[in-house]
Design a protein around this motif. Structure first.
Motif, mmCIF file in Angstrom:
data_model
loop_
_atom_site.group_PDB
_atom_site.id
_atom_site.type_symbol
_atom_site.label_atom_id
_atom_site.label_comp_id
_atom_site.label_asym_id
_atom_site.label_seq_id
_atom_site.Cartn_x
_atom_site.Cartn_y
_atom_site.Cartn_z
ATOM 1 N N ALA A 205 44.202 50.365 30.839
ATOM 2 C CA ALA A 205 43.818 49.205 31.642
ATOM 3 C C ALA A 205 45.107 48.596 32.182
ATOM 4 C CB ALA A 205 43.060 48.186 30.802
ATOM 5 N N GLU A 206 45.094 48.240 33.465
ATOM 6 C CA GLU A 206 46.336 47.774 34.080
ATOM 7 C C GLU A 206 46.079 46.637 35.047
ATOM 8 O OE1 GLU A 206 50.279 49.807 36.125
ATOM 9 O OE2 GLU A 206 48.320 50.720 36.473
ATOM 10 N N GLY A 207 46.954 45.648 35.018
ATOM 11 C CA GLY A 207 46.938 44.563 35.988
ATOM 12 C C GLY A 207 48.310 44.445 36.622
ATOM 13 N N ILE A 208 48.385 44.448 37.962
ATOM 14 C CA ILE A 208 49.682 44.432 38.631
ATOM 15 C C ILE A 208 49.669 43.465 39.813
ATOM 16 C CG2 ILE A 208 50.328 46.784 37.983
ATOM 17 C CD1 ILE A 208 49.448 47.692 40.761
ATOM 18 N N PHE A 209 50.825 42.861 40.086
ATOM 19 C CA PHE A 209 51.026 42.062 41.292
ATOM 20 C C PHE A 209 51.346 43.015 42.436
ATOM 21 C CE2 PHE A 209 51.698 38.763 38.141
ATOM 22 C CZ PHE A 209 51.183 37.624 38.756
ATOM 23 N N LEU A 210 50.469 43.099 43.410
ATOM 24 C CA LEU A 210 50.695 44.012 44.523
ATOM 25 C C LEU A 210 51.788 43.509 45.461
ATOM 26 C CD1 LEU A 210 47.050 45.067 45.392
ATOM 27 C CD2 LEU A 210 48.664 46.084 43.783
ATOM 28 N N ASP A 211 52.147 42.244 45.360
ATOM 29 C CA ASP A 211 53.196 41.667 46.206
ATOM 30 C C ASP A 211 54.583 41.880 45.615
ATOM 31 O OD1 ASP A 211 51.188 40.096 47.933
ATOM 32 O OD2 ASP A 211 50.794 39.357 45.920
ATOM 33 N N LYS A 212 54.645 42.440 44.422
ATOM 34 C CA LYS A 212 55.893 42.510 43.668
ATOM 35 C C LYS A 212 56.968 43.330 44.358
ATOM 36 C CE LYS A 212 57.527 43.756 39.024
ATOM 37 N NZ LYS A 212 57.117 44.285 37.710
ATOM 38 N N ASP A 221 52.680 31.939 49.028
ATOM 39 C CA ASP A 221 51.718 30.848 48.875
ATOM 40 C C ASP A 221 50.503 31.297 48.067
ATOM 41 O OD1 ASP A 221 53.200 29.018 50.412
ATOM 42 O OD2 ASP A 221 52.468 29.950 52.250
ATOM 43 N N GLY A 222 50.444 32.571 47.729
ATOM 44 C CA GLY A 222 49.352 33.126 46.939
ATOM 45 C C GLY A 222 49.704 34.554 46.578
ATOM 46 N N PHE A 223 48.902 35.156 45.701
ATOM 47 C CA PHE A 223 49.229 36.487 45.194
ATOM 48 C C PHE A 223 48.007 37.392 45.194
ATOM 49 C CE2 PHE A 223 51.986 33.363 43.173
ATOM 50 C CZ PHE A 223 53.245 33.869 43.489
ATOM 51 N N ASN A 224 48.257 38.678 45.479
ATOM 52 C CA ASN A 224 47.238 39.712 45.348
ATOM 53 C C ASN A 224 47.447 40.387 44.003
ATOM 54 O OD1 ASN A 224 46.074 39.458 47.999
ATOM 55 N ND2 ASN A 224 47.948 40.376 48.784
ATOM 56 N N TYR A 225 46.422 40.365 43.153
ATOM 57 C CA TYR A 225 46.538 40.921 41.805
ATOM 58 C C TYR A 225 45.495 42.018 41.649
ATOM 59 C CZ TYR A 225 47.347 40.859 36.718
ATOM 60 O OH TYR A 225 47.692 41.190 35.431
ATOM 61 N N GLY A 226 45.964 43.240 41.372
ATOM 62 C CA GLY A 226 45.048 44.367 41.224
ATOM 63 C C GLY A 226 44.801 44.696 39.773
ATOM 64 N N ILE A 227 43.538 44.941 39.420
ATOM 65 C CA ILE A 227 43.203 45.344 38.056
ATOM 66 C C ILE A 227 42.422 46.647 38.113
ATOM 67 C CG2 ILE A 227 43.165 42.970 37.198
ATOM 68 C CD1 ILE A 227 40.108 43.086 37.207
ATOM 69 N N SER A 228 42.587 47.487 37.094
ATOM 70 C CA SER A 228 41.864 48.753 37.069
ATOM 71 C C SER A 228 41.758 49.281 35.649
ATOM 72 C CB SER A 228 42.573 49.791 37.940
ATOM 73 O OG SER A 228 43.808 50.164 37.358
ATOM 74 N N ILE A 229 40.753 50.136 35.433
ATOM 75 C CA ILE A 229 40.634 50.900 34.197
ATOM 76 C C ILE A 229 40.657 52.369 34.577
ATOM 77 C CG2 ILE A 229 39.422 49.112 32.900
ATOM 78 C CD1 ILE A 229 36.789 50.563 33.497
ATOM 79 N N SER A 230 41.109 53.218 33.674
ATOM 80 C CA SER A 230 41.302 54.626 34.004
ATOM 81 C C SER A 230 40.005 55.419 33.988
ATOM 82 C CB SER A 230 42.309 55.249 33.039
ATOM 83 O OG SER A 230 41.842 55.158 31.702
ATOM 84 N N THR A 272 32.393 42.846 32.707
ATOM 85 C CA THR A 272 32.347 44.271 32.418
ATOM 86 C C THR A 272 32.851 45.064 33.622
ATOM 87 O OG1 THR A 272 30.045 44.428 33.167
ATOM 88 C CG2 THR A 272 30.416 44.015 30.828
ATOM 89 N N MET A 273 33.438 46.230 33.342
ATOM 90 C CA MET A 273 33.904 47.142 34.380
ATOM 91 C C MET A 273 33.388 48.537 34.061
ATOM 92 S SD MET A 273 37.866 45.777 34.716
ATOM 93 C CE MET A 273 38.287 46.707 36.179
ATOM 94 N N ASP A 274 33.142 49.326 35.093
ATOM 95 C CA ASP A 274 32.625 50.681 34.880
ATOM 96 C C ASP A 274 33.125 51.566 36.023
ATOM 97 O OD1 ASP A 274 31.207 53.027 34.471
ATOM 98 O OD2 ASP A 274 29.370 52.011 33.874
ATOM 99 N N GLN A 275 34.004 52.498 35.692
ATOM 100 C CA GLN A 275 34.583 53.358 36.719
ATOM 101 C C GLN A 275 33.538 54.222 37.409
ATOM 102 O OE1 GLN A 275 37.996 53.182 37.455
ATOM 103 N NE2 GLN A 275 37.262 54.245 39.260
ATOM 104 N N THR A 308 43.415 42.346 30.204
ATOM 105 C CA THR A 308 43.204 43.328 29.134
ATOM 106 C C THR A 308 41.777 43.862 29.247
ATOM 107 O OG1 THR A 308 42.488 41.617 27.564
ATOM 108 C CG2 THR A 308 44.828 42.220 27.541
ATOM 109 N N ALA A 309 41.557 45.063 28.729
ATOM 110 C CA ALA A 309 40.203 45.647 28.735
ATOM 111 C C ALA A 309 40.060 46.554 27.520
ATOM 112 C CB ALA A 309 39.967 46.418 30.027
ATOM 113 N N THR A 310 38.888 46.513 26.919
ATOM 114 C CA THR A 310 38.576 47.337 25.748
ATOM 115 C C THR A 310 37.489 48.326 26.126
ATOM 116 O OG1 THR A 310 39.101 45.490 24.274
ATOM 117 C CG2 THR A 310 37.847 47.326 23.337
ATOM 118 N N GLN A 311 37.769 49.611 25.941
ATOM 119 C CA GLN A 311 36.806 50.636 26.345
ATOM 120 C C GLN A 311 35.546 50.566 25.484
ATOM 121 O OE1 GLN A 311 38.095 54.734 25.844
ATOM 122 N NE2 GLN A 311 36.877 55.394 27.605
ATOM 123 N N LYS A 312 34.406 50.707 26.142
ATOM 124 C CA LYS A 312 33.134 50.741 25.432
ATOM 125 C C LYS A 312 32.890 52.137 24.866
ATOM 126 C CE LYS A 312 30.734 47.118 28.036
ATOM 127 N NZ LYS A 312 29.503 46.786 28.778
#
Length: 314
Positions: A205-212, A221-230, A272-275, A308-312
């Motif tokens: 599971a990953e969270g990143i600042f895309l503006d970094k 003045d604001g941020f784009n934040y991407g989150i994903s699970i594998s 909840t997230m589901d790839q 953070t994310a915990t796999q089901k």
């Protein structure tokens, strides 16, 4: 006023002018409100033009990221499909935020899709896009495409391979813009693993600042934040410092059916997230409430938002 009395023309004119003034004030106020609401509901890069570049499987990475750092994602098949002569899946590339066509790129994005087949026998591979069908050269396909801006567009790449290579084959896919600066020096990439069980790849599971990739946090003045699970499904927790940042309310509304708990005042969202059903990746906008508390470096900025994310269990 008696019917026999004549109306005071000066008074009537003044009242008319006042009514027009009030009406213009209401219109201006409403226009400002809707303009602000629109701006706050969109993610923009530093030149104020919306540029979205997303995918159903591939994830944004900073230019220069090595292949071993690409996010790994499972493409899950049934055991019977291993007996088929060929199987396939589709990679989608969008010029809008995945799941939200209102956040569409205002500029054309020309890019090269590169798809490489690894750990297989080297036969029976094919990539189709539109009416073109490409057989890999030395297990590699490259296709140049352009997503026209200002309207929502997508490209679809159908990847075909032998069914008996499920659980052994790995496919590396990258979509690299011709002008990297256009997408804040980001490109799309992933290592795709066809398999019969979602446990084939270690869950991430990953969270990143895309503006970094460009500038310092204080320049924004604001941020784009991407989150994903594998892979698979997961219970996710997103937290942020509510004294400094405000999450995009449009995103929260869009996520409504997936939310299990929320407390925006305390800066916490659980969902909840589901790839497998297309909810394994999200792009989230955060807006600054207190500029004086924004740190000068990205290391400290990353403490402001946590994912953070915990796999089901499968």
């Amino acid at each position: 006023m008696n019917l026999s009395e004549k109306p005071n023309k000066k008074r009537t004119a003044v009242m008319g002018i006042c009514l027009v003034g009030v009406l213009l004030l209401v219109i201006a106020t409403y226009a400002a409100y809707t303009r602000q609401a629109y701006q706050r509901g969109t993610a923009r890069n530093r030149d104020t033009e919306i540029v979205s570049f997303t995918s159903n499987y591939l994830q944004l990475h900073t230019t220069g990221t090595s292949g071993n750092a690409y996010v790994a994602k499972n493409i899950v098949y049934g055991t019977d499909e291993k007996k088929k002569e060929s199987v396939s899946f589709d990679i989608h590339v969008y010029n809008y935020a995945n799941g939200n066509t209102s956040l569409v790129s205002q500029k054309d994005i020309t890019y090269t899709m590169k798809i490489e087949f690894k750990n297989g026998a080297g036969n029976g591979y094919k990539v189709e896009s539109d009416t073109n069908s490409i057989t890999p050269d030395n297990n590699v396909c490259e296709i140049k495409k352009t997503l026209i801006g200002r309207t929502a567009n997508e490209d679809v790449f159908t990847v075909t391979f032998p069914g008996n290579e499920i659980d052994t084959l790995q496919i590396t896919a990258t979509a690299i813009p011709e002008k990297a600066a256009l997408t804040n020096n980001q490109f799309l990439a992933a290592t795709l693993v066809p398999c019969t069980t979602a446990s084939k790849v270690t869950f991430r599971a990953e969270g990143i600042f895309l503006d970094k990739a460009e500038g310092t946090p204080m320049q924004y003045d604001g941020f784009n934040y991407g989150i994903s699970i594998s892979s698979g499904a997961a219970d996710a927790v997103l937290t942020w410092n509510p004294a400094v940042l405000e999450i995009d309310k449009f995103f929260v509304e869009k996520l409504q059916n997936l939310i299990t708990s929320k407390n925006l005042a305390k800066g916490e969202l659980k969902f909840t997230m589901d790839q497998s059903n297309g909810t394994g990746d999200f792009l989230i906008s955060f807006y600054i409430k207190d500029k004086s508390k924004i740190p000068e470096n990205w290391s400290d900025m990353e403490k402001m938002i946590q994912f953070t994310a915990t796999q089901k269990a499968q």
